[in-house]
Write a protein that holds these residues in place. Structure first.
Motif, PDB file in Angstrom:
ATOM      1  N   ARG A  26       0.836  -1.201   0.000  1.00 49.26           N
ATOM      2  CA  ARG A  26       0.000   0.000   0.000  1.00 49.26           C
ATOM      3  C   ARG A  26       0.870   1.250   0.000  1.00 49.26           C
ATOM      4  NH1 ARG A  26      -2.958  -3.202   3.635  1.00 49.26           N
ATOM      5  NH2 ARG A  26      -2.070  -2.100   5.429  1.00 49.26           N
ATOM      6  N   GLN A  27       1.948   1.222   0.773  1.00 52.33           N
ATOM      7  CA  GLN A  27       2.852   2.364   0.818  1.00 52.33           C
ATOM      8  C   GLN A  27       3.471   2.615  -0.557  1.00 52.33           C
ATOM      9  OE1 GLN A  27       5.607   1.326   3.916  1.00 52.33           O
ATOM     10  NE2 GLN A  27       4.225   1.920   5.570  1.00 52.33           N
ATOM     11  N   TRP A  28       3.813   1.537  -1.261  1.00 49.95           N
ATOM     12  CA  TRP A  28       4.410   1.671  -2.588  1.00 49.95           C
ATOM     13  C   TRP A  28       3.438   2.351  -3.549  1.00 49.95           C
ATOM     14  CZ3 TRP A  28       9.173   1.086  -4.522  1.00 49.95           C
ATOM     15  CH2 TRP A  28       9.323   0.993  -5.907  1.00 49.95           C
ATOM     16  N   GLN A  29       2.159   2.042  -3.418  1.00 48.71           N
ATOM     17  CA  GLN A  29       1.159   2.576  -4.335  1.00 48.71           C
ATOM     18  C   GLN A  29       0.646   3.954  -3.928  1.00 48.71           C
ATOM     19  OE1 GLN A  29      -1.188  -1.179  -4.132  1.00 48.71           O
ATOM     20  NE2 GLN A  29      -1.259  -1.015  -6.346  1.00 48.71           N
ATOM     21  N   ASP A  30       0.888   4.361  -2.680  1.00 46.68           N
ATOM     22  CA  ASP A  30       0.474   5.686  -2.226  1.00 46.68           C
ATOM     23  C   ASP A  30       1.508   6.710  -2.686  1.00 46.68           C
ATOM     24  OD1 ASP A  30      -1.747   4.657  -1.033  1.00 46.68           O
ATOM     25  OD2 ASP A  30      -0.856   4.538   0.970  1.00 46.68           O
ATOM     26  N   ILE A  31       1.217   7.383  -3.778  1.00 43.81           N
ATOM     27  CA  ILE A  31       2.166   8.310  -4.389  1.00 43.81           C
ATOM     28  C   ILE A  31       1.900   9.727  -3.896  1.00 43.81           C
ATOM     29  CG2 ILE A  31       2.973   9.278  -6.573  1.00 43.81           C
ATOM     30  CD1 ILE A  31       2.133   6.607  -7.870  1.00 43.81           C
ATOM     31  N   THR A  48      -4.454   0.666 -20.092  1.00 44.97           N
ATOM     32  CA  THR A  48      -4.426   2.048 -19.618  1.00 44.97           C
ATOM     33  C   THR A  48      -3.050   2.361 -19.053  1.00 44.97           C
ATOM     34  OG1 THR A  48      -6.790   2.085 -19.087  1.00 44.97           O
ATOM     35  CG2 THR A  48      -5.396   3.710 -17.981  1.00 44.97           C
ATOM     36  N   LEU A  49      -2.505   3.483 -19.467  1.00 52.32           N
ATOM     37  CA  LEU A  49      -1.214   3.950 -18.964  1.00 52.32           C
ATOM     38  C   LEU A  49      -1.417   5.262 -18.224  1.00 52.32           C
ATOM     39  CD1 LEU A  49       1.892   3.855 -18.783  1.00 52.32           C
ATOM     40  CD2 LEU A  49       1.948   5.102 -20.963  1.00 52.32           C
ATOM     41  N   ILE A  50      -1.033   5.279 -16.949  1.00 48.24           N
ATOM     42  CA  ILE A  50      -1.048   6.493 -16.137  1.00 48.24           C
ATOM     43  C   ILE A  50       0.396   6.928 -15.936  1.00 48.24           C
ATOM     44  CG2 ILE A  50      -1.650   7.497 -13.899  1.00 48.24           C
ATOM     45  CD1 ILE A  50      -3.830   5.292 -13.696  1.00 48.24           C
ATOM     46  N   THR A  51       0.689   8.163 -16.270  1.00 42.11           N
ATOM     47  CA  THR A  51       2.050   8.680 -16.152  1.00 42.11           C
ATOM     48  C   THR A  51       2.072   9.858 -15.194  1.00 42.11           C
ATOM     49  OG1 THR A  51       2.441   8.066 -18.458  1.00 42.11           O
ATOM     50  CG2 THR A  51       4.054   9.519 -17.422  1.00 42.11           C
ATOM     51  N   ILE A  52       2.920   9.771 -14.178  1.00 42.82           N
ATOM     52  CA  ILE A  52       3.081  10.852 -13.205  1.00 42.82           C
ATOM     53  C   ILE A  52       4.539  11.290 -13.218  1.00 42.82           C
ATOM     54  CG2 ILE A  52       2.911  11.521 -10.776  1.00 42.82           C
ATOM     55  CD1 ILE A  52       0.794   9.298 -10.466  1.00 42.82           C
ATOM     56  N   ASN A  53       4.759  12.563 -13.466  1.00 40.38           N
ATOM     57  CA  ASN A  53       6.105  13.121 -13.489  1.00 40.38           C
ATOM     58  C   ASN A  53       6.232  14.146 -12.370  1.00 40.38           C
ATOM     59  OD1 ASN A  53       8.638  14.168 -14.132  1.00 40.38           O
ATOM     60  ND2 ASN A  53       7.778  15.611 -15.612  1.00 40.38           N
ATOM     61  N   LYS A  54       7.187  13.928 -11.457  1.00 38.59           N
ATOM     62  CA  LYS A  54       7.368  14.822 -10.317  1.00 38.59           C
ATOM     63  C   LYS A  54       8.607  15.706 -10.453  1.00 38.59           C
ATOM     64  CE  LYS A  54       6.477  13.137  -6.249  1.00 38.59           C
ATOM     65  NZ  LYS A  54       6.486  12.259  -5.047  1.00 38.59           N
ATOM     66  N   ASP A  55       9.194  15.711 -11.643  1.00 41.64           N
ATOM     67  CA  ASP A  55      10.399  16.509 -11.888  1.00 41.64           C
ATOM     68  C   ASP A  55      10.068  17.609 -12.893  1.00 41.64           C
ATOM     69  OD1 ASP A  55      12.859  17.580 -12.417  1.00 41.64           O
ATOM     70  OD2 ASP A  55      13.748  15.741 -13.217  1.00 41.64           O
ATOM     71  N   SER A  56      10.047  18.846 -12.446  1.00 35.92           N
ATOM     72  CA  SER A  56       9.667  19.964 -13.316  1.00 35.92           C
ATOM     73  C   SER A  56      10.658  20.178 -14.455  1.00 35.92           C
ATOM     74  CB  SER A  56       9.543  21.259 -12.499  1.00 35.92           C
ATOM     75  OG  SER A  56      10.787  21.590 -11.893  1.00 35.92           O
ATOM     76  N   LEU A  57      11.886  19.670 -14.303  1.00 42.15           N
ATOM     77  CA  LEU A  57      12.916  19.863 -15.326  1.00 42.15           C
ATOM     78  C   LEU A  57      13.094  18.636 -16.216  1.00 42.15           C
ATOM     79  CD1 LEU A  57      15.648  21.669 -13.172  1.00 42.15           C
ATOM     80  CD2 LEU A  57      13.889  22.698 -14.628  1.00 42.15           C
ATOM     81  N   PHE A  58      12.299  17.608 -15.983  1.00 46.07           N
ATOM     82  CA  PHE A  58      12.470  16.380 -16.750  1.00 46.07           C
ATOM     83  C   PHE A  58      12.103  16.603 -18.212  1.00 46.07           C
ATOM     84  CE2 PHE A  58      11.323  12.065 -18.185  1.00 46.07           C
ATOM     85  CZ  PHE A  58      12.479  11.401 -17.819  1.00 46.07           C
ATOM     86  N   SER A  59      12.877  15.998 -19.103  1.00 48.24           N
ATOM     87  CA  SER A  59      12.693  16.187 -20.540  1.00 48.24           C
ATOM     88  C   SER A  59      11.329  15.688 -21.010  1.00 48.24           C
ATOM     89  CB  SER A  59      13.795  15.443 -21.302  1.00 48.24           C
ATOM     90  OG  SER A  59      13.478  15.338 -22.670  1.00 48.24           O
ATOM     91  N   ALA A  60      10.569  16.577 -21.632  1.00 49.62           N
ATOM     92  CA  ALA A  60       9.263  16.196 -22.180  1.00 49.62           C
ATOM     93  C   ALA A  60       9.440  15.174 -23.297  1.00 49.62           C
ATOM     94  CB  ALA A  60       8.538  17.435 -22.697  1.00 49.62           C
ATOM     95  N   GLU A  61      10.540  15.288 -24.037  1.00 43.21           N
ATOM     96  CA  GLU A  61      10.804  14.341 -25.123  1.00 43.21           C
ATOM     97  C   GLU A  61      11.039  12.934 -24.577  1.00 43.21           C
ATOM     98  OE1 GLU A  61      14.074  13.453 -28.672  1.00 43.21           O
ATOM     99  OE2 GLU A  61      14.247  15.257 -27.443  1.00 43.21           O
TER     100      GLU A  61
END
Length: 241
Positions: A26-31, A48-61
């Motif tokens: 449960r801890q692993w899935q609690d983002i 279904t693909l859910i994508t979560i990005n927590k890095d504001s500088l991460f490359s969009a490409e």
């Protein structure tokens, strides 16, 4: 509660499959999305693909390439190995996991620093997706097989291995199938080519069903596991793909 995991040197481009108890699942899935994050969700052909990005500088490409890789890879892995595998997968890019990547219960966590430094290593995701397909729910007796099969899948289904510099290693004296990962993957390719073309599919199925026993090697190939390794070591050449 104690979490048991494997620490893998990044130089080997390895990833870890984490085995934890119910609370830690449960801890692993609690983002935690209290800070910066972007979230997208796409569905196609029952997946279904859910994508979560927590890095504001991460490359969009790079992020888009990872998404594209999912649609190229995961449906094929599911079709080949486990049609009952999870249909919803979540990718988290951030600092939640430090150590390249890890997977549990359909949630893949990728270290943002690793992908920023190694943007061509898209197929680290291929390895992790195979762990979802595997879906082993117990401690595998020959645990070297878990990551050996996942790296075999990376070799088979990978979309960017050559550009990332990832390849199966040449055989060297002193290696063992117990080295797991790429060493074991190359051994599995050899067994597939020379002994049984369905060996990986059969092993994966037995592991998932909980009825894997070492005797399965002799049943499927006519030789015991250590006998196969001895034959492989004597003539490790792979056929041209």
């Amino acid at each position: 509660m104690k979490i048991v995991f494997k620490i893998i040197p990044a130089i080997f481009l390895l990833t870890a499959a984490i085995r934890v108890n119910a609370q830690n699942k449960r801890q692993w899935q609690d983002i935690d999305t209290s800070g910066f994050h972007t979230r997208s969700q796409n569905s196609k052909n029952g997946f279904t693909l859910i994508t979560i990005n927590k890095d504001s500088l991460f490359s969009a490409e790079t992020l888009q390439r990872i998404k594209n890789a999912f649609w190229q890879i995961y449906p094929r892995e599911v079709k080949r190995y486990n049609k009952k595998a999870l249909r919803t997968v979540t990718i988290l890019i951030g600092n939640d996991y430090k150590g390249v990547a890890a997977t549990l219960n359909g949630v893949v966590k990728i270290d943002q620093d690793w992908l920023t430094k190694n943007p061509e290593d898209i197929d680290v995701f291929t390895h992790e997706l195979m762990h979802i397909v595997q879906g082993y729910t117990y401690n595998v007796p020959d645990n070297w097989l878990t990551d050996g099969i996942a790296d075999y899948a990376r070799y088979t289904f990978g979309v960017n291995n050559s550009k990332s510099g990832w390849a199966l290693p040449a055989f060297q004296n002193g290696q063992s199938y117990k080295n797991s990962y790429r060493v074991a993957a190359r051994f599995l390719v050899w067994v597939e080519q020379y002994k049984n073309k369905n060996i990986v599919k059969k092993l994966d199925e037995a592991l998932r069903q909980g009825n894997y026993q070492p005797a399965i090697w002799q049943k499927l190939t006519g030789s015991k596991l250590d006998e196969l390794w001895t034959a492989y070591a004597a003539n490790p050449m792979l056929k041209t793909q």
